[in-house]
Design an enzyme around this catalytic site. Structure first.
Site: not given
Length: 227
Positions: A46-47, A97, A101, A190
C-alpha cells in the site's frame, strides 16, 4: 604433447551440440518449475507510488521472481506517473487505495466518490489501466463505501494477514507473517518500510518452501489465484 587443432566443422558441430543441450535443459526446467506452485497468495503493498521507495521495491520483487498488487494512492499516482508505469512494466497489478488516504467512513458519500473516482482516473492517466480492486484506507468500510465501490465496478480487498510492517515490525516478523499465508490468502504490506524491502528475498524463499507462488487477486472472488 600438443593437442591437434579442431577443424571448423568439428568446432561447429560441438557448438551445435552445446546449444541443443542448453535448449533441452531450458525446456525441461519449465514444467518442473510450474509444478512447484501448489497454491497462490496475494502479496500487496500500500501507499505508493514514490520515487523514493517504488524503484527499490520493484527491483527486489523482480529479482526474487515475485509479483504483487500495488494499492496506489491517487495523489501519488498523479505525482509519479512514471512509477505507475514501472509497476506495470515489472509485472505488478495496480489497485485503488483512495486519493488522500482518509478515514472514508467519516466522509459523505460525495466525498467518498471523489476519493475513489479521482484515483481511478489518476491511475488510468498514468498508464496503470483502470483498477478493478479497491482497498479502503485502514481497512475501514461501511455500506456507503461499498455502494461507491460498486458504482465503479471495484472489488473491495482487505487482507487475511497484517504484516504489521507499518507498526515497526522487524524483518523477521514480516517474513514470519508471510509464512502463515495459505492458498488464496492476502497479506498487507507497505512500500515504504525498510524492513519490508529487506524481507523480500526471504519471503520468496519461505513461499517456495511451502509450494506457494505469488498470484494476482481475482476481481470476481477477491482471493489470490494464478496470474
Amino acid at each position: 604433447m600438443r593437442t591437434p587443432a579442431r577443424s571448423p566443422v568439428m568446432a561447429l558441430a560441438a557448438a551445435a551440440t552445446a546449444v541443443a543441450a542448453t535448449v533441452t535443459l531450458s525446456v525441461d526446467a519449465g514444467p518442473a518449475h510450474a509444478a512447484t506452485c501448489n497454491g497462490y497468495v496475494g502479496l500487496t503493498f500500500d501507499d505508493g507510488p514514490s520515487n523514493d521507495h517504488t524503484p527499490a521495491l520493484l527491483n527486489a520483487l523482480r529479482q526474487n521472481g515475485l509479483r504483487a498488487t500495488m494499492f496506489n494512492e491517487g495523489q501519488y499516482a498523479a505525482a509519479y506517473p512514471s512509477q505507475v508505469q514501472a509497476e506495470i512494466n515489472a509485472g505488478m497489478w495496480v489497485g485503488n487505495h483512495s486519493y488522500t488516504h482518509p478515514h472514508l467512513t467519516q466522509l459523505s458519500q460525495s466525498q467518498i466518490d471523489s476519493e475513489i473516482s479521482r484515483t481511478q482516473q489518476a491511475v488510468a492517466s498514468a498508464g496503470g489501466g483502470t483498477p478493478q480492486l479497491f482497498r479502503p484506507p485502514y481497512g475501514e468500510t461501511n455500506a456507503t463505501v461499498q455502494a461507491v465501490e460498486a458504482k465503479y465496478g471495484l472489488r473491495q480487498i482487505i487482507w487475511d494477514i497484517d504484516s504489521q510492517d507499518w507498526n515497526g515490525a522487524s524483518t523477521d516478523a514480516i517474513v514470519q507473517a508471510n509464512a502463515r499465508l495459505t492458498n488464496g490468502q492476502i497479506i498487507l504490506m507497505h512500500e515504504w518500510p525498510a524492513n519490508t524491502l529487506a524481507a523480500i528475498p526471504r519471503i520468496a524463499q519461505v513461499l517456495a518452501s511451502k509450494g506457494l507462488c505469488a498470484g494476482r487477486i481475482s476481481p470476481q472472488t477477491g482471493r489470490a489465484v494464478a496470474p
